[in-house]
Design an enzyme around this catalytic site. Sequence first.
Site, PDB file in Angstrom:
ATOM      1  N   LYS A 103       0.831  -1.204   0.000  1.00 52.95           N
ATOM      2  CA  LYS A 103       0.000   0.000   0.000  1.00 52.95           C
ATOM      3  C   LYS A 103       0.866   1.254   0.000  1.00 52.95           C
ATOM      4  CE  LYS A 103      -4.182  -1.747   2.260  1.00 52.95           C
ATOM      5  NZ  LYS A 103      -5.087  -1.592   3.431  1.00 52.95           N
ATOM      6  N   TYR A 152      -4.517 -10.500  15.026  1.00 50.62           N
ATOM      7  CA  TYR A 152      -4.134 -11.897  14.844  1.00 50.62           C
ATOM      8  C   TYR A 152      -3.712 -12.559  16.152  1.00 50.62           C
ATOM      9  CZ  TYR A 152      -4.146 -10.535   9.968  1.00 50.62           C
ATOM     10  OH  TYR A 152      -4.527 -10.059   8.748  1.00 50.62           O
ATOM     11  N   HIS A 163       2.223  -3.972   7.736  1.00 53.31           N
ATOM     12  CA  HIS A 163       1.310  -3.068   8.438  1.00 53.31           C
ATOM     13  C   HIS A 163       2.040  -1.814   8.893  1.00 53.31           C
ATOM     14  CE1 HIS A 163      -1.584  -6.573   9.598  1.00 53.31           C
ATOM     15  NE2 HIS A 163      -1.848  -6.078   8.405  1.00 53.31           N
TER      16      HIS A 163
END
Length: 245
Positions: free
Chosen positions: A92, A197, A188
């Site tokens: 991203k 998670y 992330h």
Amino acid sequence: MRSFYKYLVSKTQLLEENPLEMLEMPSIKHAVPRFLSLDESLDLLRNLPQGKNYERDYCILTLFLNCGMRLSELCGINMQDIRENTLRLLGKGNKERIVYLNDACLAAIERYKKVRSPSPKEPNALFISGQGQRLSPRRVEQIVQNGLSSSNLDGRGYSPHKLRHTAATLMYQHGGVDIRVLKEILGHANLSTTEIYTHVSDKQLERASSLSPLAHEIEKGQRQKMQEQLTAIQEKKKKKAGVDS
């Protein structure tokens, strides 16, 4: 709304007090991500149909389940992104990161490269279609769904993104990967995103209970009763073994 009233009090001074200042905000519940179990992941890999694109499709599933990459990241992989046991991914915001390839990934890539036909249209793309085009996200979704269907895992809401969840969960629960390391693997920006998670399984809860230092501290009378029950079970097993022999 709270910010609006704060603005009216502090900036415009139209109000003397903020009527929402003491209002408690409801906590936001974060749903546990859907993921495949270890056995289901193995079934997905082992039951993939042996078609003409088997090596390509198997490699795609292997990378999803081992590296936890996003769908867009997998589709964007180029041949030169693979260097020895590392893979460069473009995530991203065009952020690059390097992930390490384990033996399963390296073997799947090598097997696929042996049957991969060079494409003049997309000479750099790792995963290409029968028409020589870079695989689109939609086509990869179809490949994943076909694999899930072959393992009777379809209709449960699984998708390429759920395979990313699966990779992260398996690394955390079965591999003991530190949450900070997992953050870097997944790409992330914030640790709070990775913390979804850290959900626990029933087996982990059961094991945690058995690890209590008082787990084996049983009241004397109850201990004797449990010992008698255990002895009775063992006697039954001996008698049954004698009859069978």
